[in-house]
Design a protein around this motif. Structure first.
Motif, PDB file in Angstrom:
ATOM      1  N   THR A  94       0.844  -1.200   0.000  1.00  0.00           N
ATOM      2  CA  THR A  94       0.000   0.000   0.000  1.00  0.00           C
ATOM      3  C   THR A  94       0.875   1.243   0.000  1.00  0.00           C
ATOM      4  OG1 THR A  94      -1.747  -1.153   1.181  1.00  0.00           O
ATOM      5  CG2 THR A  94      -1.804   1.245   1.227  1.00  0.00           C
ATOM      6  N   ILE A  95       0.563   2.176  -0.891  1.00  0.00           N
ATOM      7  CA  ILE A  95       1.278   3.450  -0.985  1.00  0.00           C
ATOM      8  C   ILE A  95       0.295   4.554  -0.602  1.00  0.00           C
ATOM      9  CG2 ILE A  95       2.533   5.018  -2.497  1.00  0.00           C
ATOM     10  CD1 ILE A  95       3.195   2.581  -4.236  1.00  0.00           C
ATOM     11  N   THR A  96       0.675   5.354   0.375  1.00  0.00           N
ATOM     12  CA  THR A  96      -0.198   6.431   0.862  1.00  0.00           C
ATOM     13  C   THR A  96       0.461   7.764   0.562  1.00  0.00           C
ATOM     14  OG1 THR A  96      -1.041   5.017   2.625  1.00  0.00           O
ATOM     15  CG2 THR A  96      -1.377   7.401   2.863  1.00  0.00           C
ATOM     16  N   ALA A  97      -0.282   8.629  -0.123  1.00  0.00           N
ATOM     17  CA  ALA A  97       0.179   9.998  -0.394  1.00  0.00           C
ATOM     18  C   ALA A  97      -0.602  10.947   0.511  1.00  0.00           C
ATOM     19  CB  ALA A  97      -0.034  10.358  -1.861  1.00  0.00           C
ATOM     20  N   THR A 132      -8.178  12.564  -2.449  1.00  0.00           N
ATOM     21  CA  THR A 132      -7.865  12.515  -1.023  1.00  0.00           C
ATOM     22  C   THR A 132      -9.135  12.375  -0.203  1.00  0.00           C
ATOM     23  OG1 THR A 132      -7.941  14.927  -0.925  1.00  0.00           O
ATOM     24  CG2 THR A 132      -5.801  13.917  -1.346  1.00  0.00           C
ATOM     25  N   ASN A 133      -8.940  11.832   1.013  1.00  0.00           N
ATOM     26  CA  ASN A 133     -10.038  11.751   1.969  1.00  0.00           C
ATOM     27  C   ASN A 133      -9.981  12.976   2.881  1.00  0.00           C
ATOM     28  OD1 ASN A 133      -7.885  11.234   3.678  1.00  0.00           O
ATOM     29  ND2 ASN A 133      -8.260   9.016   3.776  1.00  0.00           N
ATOM     30  N   ALA A 134     -10.763  12.938   3.945  1.00  0.00           N
ATOM     31  CA  ALA A 134     -10.824  14.095   4.839  1.00  0.00           C
ATOM     32  C   ALA A 134      -9.483  14.362   5.520  1.00  0.00           C
ATOM     33  CB  ALA A 134     -11.924  13.882   5.883  1.00  0.00           C
ATOM     34  N   GLN A 135      -8.642  13.342   5.636  1.00  0.00           N
ATOM     35  CA  GLN A 135      -7.324  13.528   6.256  1.00  0.00           C
ATOM     36  C   GLN A 135      -6.273  13.944   5.223  1.00  0.00           C
ATOM     37  OE1 GLN A 135      -9.206  10.583   6.945  1.00  0.00           O
ATOM     38  NE2 GLN A 135     -10.052  11.789   8.664  1.00  0.00           N
ATOM     39  N   GLY A 136      -6.695  14.200   3.977  1.00  0.00           N
ATOM     40  CA  GLY A 136      -5.769  14.612   2.938  1.00  0.00           C
ATOM     41  C   GLY A 136      -4.943  13.460   2.396  1.00  0.00           C
ATOM     42  N   GLN A 137      -5.448  12.244   2.512  1.00  0.00           N
ATOM     43  CA  GLN A 137      -4.686  11.075   2.092  1.00  0.00           C
ATOM     44  C   GLN A 137      -5.349  10.412   0.879  1.00  0.00           C
ATOM     45  OE1 GLN A 137      -4.593   8.693   5.665  1.00  0.00           O
ATOM     46  NE2 GLN A 137      -2.636   9.582   6.337  1.00  0.00           N
ATOM     47  N   ALA A 138      -4.508   9.948  -0.084  1.00  0.00           N
ATOM     48  CA  ALA A 138      -4.940   9.134  -1.221  1.00  0.00           C
ATOM     49  C   ALA A 138      -4.146   7.837  -1.176  1.00  0.00           C
ATOM     50  CB  ALA A 138      -4.707   9.854  -2.547  1.00  0.00           C
ATOM     51  N   VAL A 139      -4.829   6.692  -1.320  1.00  0.00           N
ATOM     52  CA  VAL A 139      -4.209   5.398  -1.085  1.00  0.00           C
ATOM     53  C   VAL A 139      -4.389   4.517  -2.328  1.00  0.00           C
ATOM     54  CG1 VAL A 139      -4.140   3.352   0.394  1.00  0.00           C
ATOM     55  CG2 VAL A 139      -4.704   5.598   1.373  1.00  0.00           C
ATOM     56  N   VAL A 140      -3.309   3.807  -2.733  1.00  0.00           N
ATOM     57  CA  VAL A 140      -3.374   2.819  -3.809  1.00  0.00           C
ATOM     58  C   VAL A 140      -2.643   1.565  -3.371  1.00  0.00           C
ATOM     59  CG1 VAL A 140      -3.557   4.471  -5.722  1.00  0.00           C
ATOM     60  CG2 VAL A 140      -1.300   3.766  -4.896  1.00  0.00           C
ATOM     61  N   SER A 141      -2.962   0.438  -4.055  1.00  0.00           N
ATOM     62  CA  SER A 141      -2.264  -0.831  -3.834  1.00  0.00           C
ATOM     63  C   SER A 141      -1.512  -1.186  -5.107  1.00  0.00           C
ATOM     64  CB  SER A 141      -3.256  -1.951  -3.481  1.00  0.00           C
ATOM     65  OG  SER A 141      -3.838  -1.704  -2.217  1.00  0.00           O
TER      66      SER A 141
END
Length: 672
Positions: free
Chosen positions: A65-68, A104-113
């Motif tokens: 998982t890569i989190t930006a 991004t979500n409410a925490q400012g994060q975008a996640v991919v696998s």
């Protein structure tokens, strides 16, 4: 004709240049607006992107998982901010591609696998507006766990493979995973198992002494060697040998069944295999004749129990008197030297005379095949293989001095005749002969005998062709014609009927009386016949004249009138003498009525329609009148304005009625 084509290409090139110019003239696309901080969308420049990887060293076919994390001014970027992911290895699981667009979500994060089937280092790039961040993920190949070693026993070889039926032969079984206790049996079939005496066992070798057996008939008896490993224990395993052990009598009597091949050339040198049994080296093989008791010993190449390979001697050695010079059978004798046992097979081998081809006819035929070719000579031995012109043919008759074969169809390329040698091969012996004479597969060359001319667009053309073959095509220059009928004529020619396209482009003559106008002229075209089957063509240069249809064509040069403009001049009652309102008329404009057809254009009438027609002065020749091709008649118009003078716009329609149809010219005049 060529000038017309050049003009067509020039017009097409000019159109492309105009398209490119229009494209270059378009305004560049404005960049998307940048949203203000705190609003969903793309953050402004200066955002901060932080990357984290759950497992930077995953195994292949697994995922990480890569989190930006995107922040603006130390605060999470608005939910919904676009984040672009890209990788040089593997694929993202949400798209199945090496790219993915997330928000991004409410925490400012975008996640991919990210996953990859191949080992290597993936360079992952993350882009948010004008901010770029990179990280790496290294995929490691999964370790391969070797299978556990086999514990099963196997027999891979037996040595020796033969022994006397009285027994007592020490046989070694080679294999794997042999474990005591071991018992070995020789399976003679039908449930008859004879146990051997095991003398030693190692993990890879078993030595056993063969038992005595009875050979009820023949000279040999085959058996399968069966071993029981760890016999009598719960782990007992039964294994069998890959090949048999053969019990045989001490003195073998040879038996000959057949020879292959059973014939060969007079000069000898043919390798022959003698099939049978009871052969035991050393052996002596002789070719000869029983009645005359004339024998010649031959060269033995190899000997096994059931076959002997020998080389045949020349026929003159077998028959010094020359009786075999034209071919004949000989007997074959095999002698086991140690046991002095012998066998003879009568008429076992036949000498064939040396192959020769003396004459061939015919030596040419159609490429479609079916030609009956006779090959005369000597030494032909049925069955034979025949090649005519380098192509396999079908033999229909074979004797020692003559072969008759039928040619096959051949593939044609480039409308060329196919030429090749003629050969005959005796299949059983492999002897062959290639003739110096070649065979020619003829390809018919088409000839256009005649073509109907002149013709008109939409009409039909008839083309007579000699040697027309296969699927036909007709072309006028590069235009393919639609063939509507095909007629085979008694004189061997073929008549094709085709349709001239209605939109065929004809040469144009410039109209000197109306610059910019032109009329169609009779035009010469090449007519080409082509066989799509053979690729053969024939062309009559300028063989067909296409005349324009005899119809008039109404054309306006220029295509219409541009709007007229007049000037309003107000009157001056105080002037001496006083003046009234007036209009200064527009300039004159001329539109030519031009006949751009190939027949006389009759102008029946020129009429005006509309409330404003009185504001225009129209001048033209009084109808009716005729215009020959390329002739023009001017229509001259001037706008004088309304009466009484006033500002405003007036319109009028000129209606031109001809034998080629009716068209209108719109008049618009404005008083300013």
């Amino acid at each position: 004709m060529n000038n017309l084509r050049q003009r067509k290409y020039l017009f097409a090139l000019l159109a492309l240049l105009l398209v490119f110019a229009a494209c270059k003239g378009e305004s560049p696309t404005a960049p998307p607006p940048v949203s203000s901080p705190g609003a969903p969308g793309t953050p402004p420049a200066g955002a901060t992107v932080t990357l984290s990887v759950s497992n930077p060293n995953p195994l292949t076919d697994s995922s990480t998982t890569i989190t930006a994390t995107v922040t603006v001014g130390g605060q999470p970027a608005p939910a919904g901010t676009a984040v672009e992911f890209g990788t040089t290895l593997g694929r993202f699981e949400d798209t199945g591609l090496p790219t993915s667009l997330r928000t991004t979500n409410a925490q400012g994060q975008a996640v991919v696998s990210l996953t990859s089937a191949a080992a290597g280092t993936a360079q992952v790039t993350v882009v948010v507006n004008n901010v770029v961040q990179r990280t790496t993920v290294t995929f490691t190949a999964r370790p391969v766990t070797p299978p556990p070693p086999s514990t099963g026993a196997t027999i891979t070889a037996i040595s020796p493979q033969f022994g006397p039926f009285e027994g007592g032969t020490l046989v070694t079984l080679t294999g794997t995973n042999f474990r005591t206790p071991v018992r070995v049996f020789f399976d003679l079939g039908n449930g008859d198992l004879r146990e051997g005496l095991v003398t030693s066992v190692t993990p890879t070798s078993i030595q056993v002494i063969t038992p005595r057996v009875e050979i009820p008939a023949g000279q040999t008896l085959e058996s399968t060697v069966v071993a029981f490993i760890e016999q009598g224990t719960p782990n007992e395993q039964r294994i069998a040998s890959p090949g048999p052990f053969t019990f045989r009598r001490a003195q073998l009597t040879p038996a000959v069944v057949t020879l292959s091949p059973d014939s060969g050339p007079l000069e000898g040198g043919t390798q022959v295999t003698i099939f049978g049994d009871g052969f035991e080296a050393p052996v002596q093989v002789s070719f000869g004749d029983i009645p005359t008791n004339t024998w010649i010993q031959v060269q033995v190449v190899n000997v096994t129990f059931n076959r002997i390979v020998v080389m045949t001697p020349p026929s003159r050695d077998v028959s010094p008197t020359g009786a075999l010079t034209l071919g004949g059978h000989v007997d074959v004798r095999v002698l086991n030297i140690n046991s002095a046992t012998m066998v003879t097979l009568d008429n076992a081998f036949r000498y064939s005379p040396l192959m020769q081809i003396t004459s061939i006819g015919p030596t040419e035929g159609p490429f479609t095949g079916g030609t009956r070719v006779t090959i005369d000579g000597i030494g032909f031995d049925d069955p034979v293989a025949v090649s005519i012109g380098g192509v396999a043919a079908q033999p229909i008759s074979v004797s020692g001095t003559q072969v008759i074969a039928i040619t096959s169809a051949v593939a044609v390329t480039g409308c060329n005749d196919v030429i090749g040698p003629i050969s005959v091969t005796n299949i059983n012996t492999g002897a062959s002969i290639i003739s110096d004479v070649t065979f020619i597969y003829r390809v018919p060359q088409p000839i256009i005998v005649s073509a109907s001319s002149p013709v008109q667009p939409g009409g039909t053309i008839t083309v007579v062709v000699f040697n027309a073959f296969g699927f036909p095509r007709l072309r006028l220059d590069d235009r393919v014609l639609s063939i509507t009928s095909v007629t085979e004529n008694a004189n061997g020619t073929t008549t094709f009927t085709a349709v001239i396209p209605t939109n065929i482009q004809l040469d144009q003559e410039a109209c000197t009386s109306a610059p910019g106008a032109s009329a169609p002229q009779p035009t010469s075209f090449d007519i080409t016949y082509e066989s799509a089957t053979t690729g053969c063509t024939d062309t009559l240069a300028d063989g067909v004249v296409v005349e324009p249809l005899p119809v008039p064509q109404l054309t306006f040069i220029p295509n219409g009138f541009t709007p007229f403009t007049a000037t309003f001049v107000p009157g001056n009652p105080a002037a001496t003498p006083p003046t009234s309102d007036s209009i200064t008329a527009s300039a004159f404009q001329t539109v030519n009525i031009v006949n751009t057809g190939a027949a006389t254009l009759t102008v029946n009438s020129i009429t005006q329609s509309g409330a404003g027609c009185s504001s225009f002065l129209v001048s033209h020749a009084p109808p009716p009148f005729d215009l020959n091709p390329c002739e023009a008649a001017p229509v001259i118009v001037r706008y004088v304005g309304p009466t009484p003078p006033a500002t405003g716009t007036q319109t009028c329609t000129l209606i031109v009625d001809t034998n080629a149809g009716t068209r209108s010219l719109n008049l618009t005049g404005t008083t300013q």
